[in-house]
Design a protein around this motif. Structure first.
Motif, PDB file in Angstrom:
ATOM      1  N   ILE A 273       0.840  -1.204   0.000  1.00 13.80           N
ATOM      2  CA  ILE A 273       0.000   0.000   0.000  1.00 13.80           C
ATOM      3  C   ILE A 273       0.871   1.248   0.000  1.00 13.80           C
ATOM      4  CG2 ILE A 273      -1.568   1.361   1.453  1.00 13.80           C
ATOM      5  CD1 ILE A 273      -2.979  -1.287   2.125  1.00 13.80           C
ATOM      6  N   GLU A 274       1.907   1.213   0.817  1.00 14.85           N
ATOM      7  CA  GLU A 274       2.777   2.389   0.916  1.00 14.85           C
ATOM      8  C   GLU A 274       3.449   2.722  -0.414  1.00 14.85           C
ATOM      9  OE1 GLU A 274       5.268   1.385   4.201  1.00 14.85           O
ATOM     10  OE2 GLU A 274       3.746   1.963   5.688  1.00 14.85           O
ATOM     11  N   ARG A 275       3.745   1.688  -1.201  1.00 16.66           N
ATOM     12  CA  ARG A 275       4.375   2.012  -2.497  1.00 16.66           C
ATOM     13  C   ARG A 275       3.348   2.051  -3.632  1.00 16.66           C
ATOM     14  NH1 ARG A 275       6.491  -3.455  -1.954  1.00 16.66           N
ATOM     15  NH2 ARG A 275       5.760  -4.737  -3.665  1.00 16.66           N
ATOM     16  N   GLY A 276       2.070   2.018  -3.251  1.00 16.70           N
ATOM     17  CA  GLY A 276       0.998   2.188  -4.237  1.00 16.70           C
ATOM     18  C   GLY A 276       0.787   0.992  -5.128  1.00 16.70           C
ATOM     19  N   ALA A 277       1.239  -0.171  -4.691  1.00 15.85           N
ATOM     20  CA  ALA A 277       1.115  -1.370  -5.527  1.00 15.85           C
ATOM     21  C   ALA A 277      -0.235  -2.047  -5.320  1.00 15.85           C
ATOM     22  CB  ALA A 277       2.237  -2.343  -5.191  1.00 15.85           C
ATOM     23  N   GLY A 278      -0.773  -2.558  -6.402  1.00 21.43           N
ATOM     24  CA  GLY A 278      -1.987  -3.354  -6.318  1.00 21.43           C
ATOM     25  C   GLY A 278      -1.645  -4.828  -6.323  1.00 21.43           C
ATOM     26  N   ALA A 279      -2.656  -5.639  -6.689  1.00 19.94           N
ATOM     27  CA  ALA A 279      -2.466  -7.086  -6.661  1.00 19.94           C
ATOM     28  C   ALA A 279      -1.394  -7.530  -7.657  1.00 19.94           C
ATOM     29  CB  ALA A 279      -3.785  -7.775  -6.978  1.00 19.94           C
ATOM     30  N   SER A 280      -1.288  -6.806  -8.758  1.00 21.44           N
ATOM     31  CA  SER A 280      -0.261  -7.133  -9.749  1.00 21.44           C
ATOM     32  C   SER A 280       0.660  -5.926  -9.908  1.00 21.44           C
ATOM     33  CB  SER A 280      -0.916  -7.461 -11.101  1.00 21.44           C
ATOM     34  OG  SER A 280       0.058  -7.467 -12.124  1.00 21.44           O
ATOM     35  N   GLU A 281       1.922  -6.209 -10.162  1.00 21.17           N
ATOM     36  CA  GLU A 281       2.844  -5.099 -10.390  1.00 21.17           C
ATOM     37  C   GLU A 281       3.339  -5.096 -11.827  1.00 21.17           C
ATOM     38  OE1 GLU A 281       5.098  -3.507  -6.902  1.00 21.17           O
ATOM     39  OE2 GLU A 281       5.034  -5.607  -6.297  1.00 21.17           O
ATOM     40  N   ALA A 282       2.572  -5.777 -12.696  1.00 24.49           N
ATOM     41  CA  ALA A 282       2.937  -5.772 -14.113  1.00 24.49           C
ATOM     42  C   ALA A 282       2.839  -4.343 -14.654  1.00 24.49           C
ATOM     43  CB  ALA A 282       2.009  -6.694 -14.896  1.00 24.49           C
ATOM     44  N   GLU A 283       3.701  -4.044 -15.574  1.00 24.78           N
ATOM     45  CA  GLU A 283       3.751  -2.684 -16.104  1.00 24.78           C
ATOM     46  C   GLU A 283       2.428  -2.326 -16.794  1.00 24.78           C
ATOM     47  OE1 GLU A 283       7.258  -1.988 -18.379  1.00 24.78           O
ATOM     48  OE2 GLU A 283       6.558   0.006 -18.991  1.00 24.78           O
ATOM     49  N   GLY A 284       1.890  -1.187 -16.446  1.00 29.08           N
ATOM     50  CA  GLY A 284       0.656  -0.720 -17.073  1.00 29.08           C
ATOM     51  C   GLY A 284      -0.616  -1.332 -16.504  1.00 29.08           C
ATOM     52  N   TRP A 285      -0.463  -2.270 -15.594  1.00 27.77           N
ATOM     53  CA  TRP A 285      -1.653  -2.932 -15.037  1.00 27.77           C
ATOM     54  C   TRP A 285      -2.309  -2.029 -13.998  1.00 27.77           C
ATOM     55  CZ3 TRP A 285      -3.481  -4.269 -10.232  1.00 27.77           C
ATOM     56  CH2 TRP A 285      -4.544  -5.179 -10.182  1.00 27.77           C
ATOM     57  N   ARG A 286      -3.639  -2.052 -13.974  1.00 24.17           N
ATOM     58  CA  ARG A 286      -4.312  -1.384 -12.855  1.00 24.17           C
ATOM     59  C   ARG A 286      -5.582  -2.135 -12.491  1.00 24.17           C
ATOM     60  NH1 ARG A 286      -8.572   2.136 -13.940  1.00 24.17           N
ATOM     61  NH2 ARG A 286      -8.961   2.439 -16.157  1.00 24.17           N
ATOM     62  N   GLU A 287      -5.964  -2.003 -11.228  1.00 28.79           N
ATOM     63  CA  GLU A 287      -7.172  -2.671 -10.718  1.00 28.79           C
ATOM     64  C   GLU A 287      -8.403  -1.972 -11.295  1.00 28.79           C
ATOM     65  OE1 GLU A 287      -7.624  -3.597  -6.326  1.00 28.79           O
ATOM     66  OE2 GLU A 287      -9.207  -2.092  -6.571  1.00 28.79           O
ATOM     67  N   LYS A 288      -9.279  -2.768 -11.947  1.00 30.51           N
ATOM     68  CA  LYS A 288     -10.469  -2.165 -12.547  1.00 30.51           C
ATOM     69  C   LYS A 288     -11.758  -2.711 -11.934  1.00 30.51           C
ATOM     70  CE  LYS A 288      -8.190  -1.543 -16.978  1.00 30.51           C
ATOM     71  NZ  LYS A 288      -7.885  -2.276 -18.199  1.00 30.51           N
ATOM     72  N   ILE A 289     -11.766  -3.987 -11.574  1.00 32.85           N
ATOM     73  CA  ILE A 289     -12.990  -4.607 -11.044  1.00 32.85           C
ATOM     74  C   ILE A 289     -12.650  -5.302  -9.728  1.00 32.85           C
ATOM     75  CG2 ILE A 289     -14.885  -6.209 -11.524  1.00 32.85           C
ATOM     76  CD1 ILE A 289     -14.100  -6.066 -14.502  1.00 32.85           C
ATOM     77  N   ARG A 290     -13.382  -4.930  -8.685  1.00 30.49           N
ATOM     78  CA  ARG A 290     -13.140  -5.551  -7.375  1.00 30.49           C
ATOM     79  C   ARG A 290     -14.182  -6.654  -7.165  1.00 30.49           C
ATOM     80  NH1 ARG A 290      -9.899  -2.393  -3.913  1.00 30.49           N
ATOM     81  NH2 ARG A 290     -11.076  -2.935  -2.035  1.00 30.49           N
ATOM     82  N   LEU A 291     -13.685  -7.877  -6.990  1.00 24.61           N
ATOM     83  CA  LEU A 291     -14.578  -9.036  -6.942  1.00 24.61           C
ATOM     84  C   LEU A 291     -14.717  -9.602  -5.543  1.00 24.61           C
ATOM     85  CD1 LEU A 291     -13.176 -11.055 -10.003  1.00 24.61           C
ATOM     86  CD2 LEU A 291     -15.179  -9.571  -9.981  1.00 24.61           C
TER      87      LEU A 291
END
Lengths: 440, 274
Positions: A273-291
């Motif tokens: 969280i502190e480094r702003g990472a989501g579930a994936s750290e793949a380049e260009g990836w962002r969380e779009k749908i929370r299941l």
């Protein structure tokens, strides 16, 4: 014809040893990998390996151990110094068990109905084929579903297992105070049964210590779950819920090693969280749908599905049935309060037990709460073929989701057997649904 | 609809009889529209107002840790005279006086609306689930009790039970149609007091379940499951199918036996699909 029980017991632990060795390889690999996440995985594997090794040791040295379930108050086993293993363990390790499909086919060849939950069919197969450690005694499960007692019927008839004593705590249907008190008495009787058949005794002070450690474990789990409310969620399907459930309830409940694992889990989540990472750290990836995945994870084909969800749609499993935290902390004031709270935790709070044993409102209430707390965009009821109890509440779940304005998807599949509904078909359904709902 | 009227009266009796000194008993009245209440508060309300994570290290006061004592109930009625709209009662220490402490916490929400009926029970249960709508106040995601954290940031701006109560009143009135009056009781005095409050409301869950069951029945859901094989008119069909399956499996076993020249290990000695 007499059977050589010693040989049967040693045979029963062979597969177990193979699994132990398999996980040992995984642990060795993890230890060489850098980063806090691998440290977390290594800690998990160490706990898993310890729990397997201790069962092997018990078999080889003729020491007492038990076969049971996560909802049999495992803190009691630990307090009594009784090693145990979960009778339905392999389906939950399925993603890493290369023989899973062969075993499922083997169960079908035995004549087991393919409409019987695969998680129940597999242990029946293992017992019949002598692939499961034969414990000193068995703690059965009369809840949440009618399928589980079938496993106990097999135990009663199998030549190698038929003399293993079984105790099943009787679960009341209701969830009120009277039901909790009744189940607390059942757990006390279960303890007497264990004392009688294993020779181990329950020391109240020891139980208190174990429950206090268990409380520490659960408190950190609760804190960790609050991290998953963050957008983006620090973890998805890969780290978190399923392991938290296993560590807290399936290996050694109320052990400082488990607490240490949760401390590391929290640390890892907080760092992401502190480094702003989501579930994936793949380049260009962002969380779009929370299941919200409202069931067990699809362990039989998890690696073929969950990464696809994340990479194709940015869809993240923020919460699942086994990662949810409805647990009661144990009040250790007295024997009465300890057994009361253990009864509540194991009768009402435990995942799947909570939903399928009880009244339908647990399904709807959990959806309401989790959708709100975790900012859920889609509720998925996978519709596992074995969860016929839950199938009866699909209408109520769908209505609840309509009322609170969150899309609800019911798939229909087998969480362990990818032939039931093919992975391509599941993916197609999910894709159509996300597109239809304007989410993709 | 008088299902919970007796419990509302019992809560009021509790408020009168709880043994606390005057300085630990506060009554606050708030009035105005939800929007007026909202604008009078020193914190933000609404979706996302409390975004981010409230870590333990940033917690000013913890409320309702189950070890300290916790209970939460929602009581509703269509008799509006039973609920004093806008009244917030606090029994026990307030948040500003509890830095670094973990207080026992009981919260009773009493809602009234002339048109409320059994079918509203389910949606009313949603009212206390406030998610991230109160800045600096995080409810942990638990099911049977309330366990909350108040952040140091909002505590520095004077966050107390008056602000929390007003926030809840504003949010619930704006989100829950049909509510004309809300009264709130907060109890932080002792674990015993919270336990007593919980015991008063112990029947509430069961009564609520019955209301839900009736509401679902009205919507066409079969929630009783009061049938079994013996009462099902399709039982002969199922029996026939089972016989066919047994025959097919037996034939397959015999065939395999003949092919392999060996017996099947441990045939299952009972009817699996029974």
């Amino acid at each position: 014809m007499t059977i050589d029980m010693k040989a049967m017991k040693l045979k029963g632990v062979e597969r177990y040893k193979q699994e132990r060795d398999w996980f040992q390889m995984g642990l060795n690999a993890c230890r060489f990998m850098p980063g806090e996440e691998f440290k977390l995985q290594a800690q998990l594997l160490e706990i898993l390996l310890d729990s397997k090794q201790v069962v092997v040791d018990c078999v080889e040295n003729d020491q007492p151990f038990i076969g049971g379930y996560f909802c049999n108050a495992p803190e009691l086993f630990h307090a009594m110094n009784l090693p145990w293993f979960m009778l339905m363990e392999t389906p939950f390790l399925a993603a890493t068990a290369p023989y899973l499909l062969a075993d499922i086919e083997g169960s079908e060849e035995m004549g087991l109905g393919t409409d019987l939950c695969t998680a129940i069919r597999l242990p029946i197969y293992y017992i019949e084929k002598g692939l499961m450690p034969i414990p000193t005694c068995v703690l059965g499960l009369l809840y949440p579903c009618d399928g589980a007692p079938m496993l106990h019927q097999v135990i009663e008839h199998n030549k190698a297992w038929k003399d293993v004593p079984i105790y099943c705590a009787d679960p009341p249907y209701t969830s009120d105070e009277r039901a909790i008190e009744y189940f607390a008495e059942e757990l006390k009787r279960m303890t007497e049964f264990l004392e009688q058949h294993t020779g181990r005794t329950l020391d109240l002070e020891r139980l208190k210590t174990v429950c206090e450690e268990s409380n520490r474990t659960y408190t950190i789990w609760q804190d960790y779950n609050e991290l998953r409310r963050h957008v983006p969620s620090p973890h998805g399907w890969e780290i978190g819920g399923a392991q938290a459930f296993a560590i807290s309830q399936c290996f050694v409940a109320g052990d400082p090693k488990c607490t240490a694992w949760f401390e590391q889990l929290y640390r890892v989540g907080q760092m992401r969280i502190e480094r702003g990472a989501g579930a994936s750290e793949a380049e260009g990836w962002r969380e779009k749908i929370r299941l919200f995945w409202f069931d067990i994870m699809p362990y039989g084909w998890i690696f073929e599905f969950m990464p696809w969800l994340e990479s194709t749609f940015g869809a993240v499993i923020v919460m699942d049935m086994f990662g949810n935290f409805p647990y009661t902390l144990i009040d250790t004031t007295s024997e009465e309060t300890i057994f009361h709270d253990l009864a509540k935790r194991n009768l009402i709070d435990s995942p799947m037990i909570r939903q399928a044993r009880g009244t339908a409102e647990n399904f709807s209430n959990d959806i309401r709460r989790i959708v709100e707390d975790y900012k859920i965009d889609v509720v998925i009821w996978p519709g596992h073929m074995g969860h016929k109890d839950g199938a009866a509440t699909i209408g109520i779940m769908r209505d609840t989701c309509r009322e609170i304005g969150v899309p609800f998807l019911h798939i229909g599949l087998d969480l362990f057997d990818k032939r039931y509904t093919s992975i391509d078909e599941v993916k197609e359904k999910v894709t159509d649904f996300f597109k239809g709902m304007g989410l993709a | 609809m008088a299902v919970f009227d007796g419990h509302i009266k019992a809560v009021r009796d509790f408020m009168r009889s709880v043994p606390v000194t005057d300085d630990l008993y506060q009554e606050i009245d708030c009035s105005g529209t939800p929007e007026e209440i909202r604008s009078s508060l020193p914190i933000n309300l609404g979706r996302g107002a409390s975004s981010g994570i409230h870590l333990r290290s940033n917690t000013y006061t913890e409320l309702g840790n189950p070890i300290a004592g916790s209970c939460s109930h929602l009581l509703w009625t269509n008799n509006t005279s039973l609920v004093r709209d806008g009244r917030i009662t606090l029994i026990g220490p307030d948040i500003p006086a509890s830095e670094g402490e973990s207080l026992p916490f009981g919260q009773i929400l009493m809602l009234a609306g002339e048109t409320l009926g059994a079918n509203d029970h389910e949606r009313l249960q949603q009212a206390p689930i406030i998610g991230d709508r109160i800045e600096g106040y995080m409810l942990k995601s638990t099911s049977d009790y309330l366990w909350a954290r108040v952040s140091k940031d909002v505590a520095a701006r004077g966050f107390n039970f008056e602000i929390l109560g007003k926030s809840l009143i504003s949010l619930i009135k704006s989100r829950t149609p049909g509510i004309s009056a809300i009264e709130i009781l907060f109890v932080t005095s002792s674990k015993e007091d919270v336990k007593e409050l919980a015991s008063i409301a112990s029947e509430v869950k069961g009564l609520g379940s019955n209301l839900l069951k009736e509401a679902w029945k009205e919507r066409g859901f079969d929630v009783e499951c009061d049938f079994d094989c013996a009462s099902c008119h399709d039982e002969p069909v199922c029996d026939d199918i089972r016989e066919v399956i047994v025959g097919v499996k037996k034939a397959a076993r015999e065939k395999r036996k003949a092919e392999d020249g060996k017996a099947v290990e441990h045939p299952i000695p009972f009817k699996l699909n029974a």
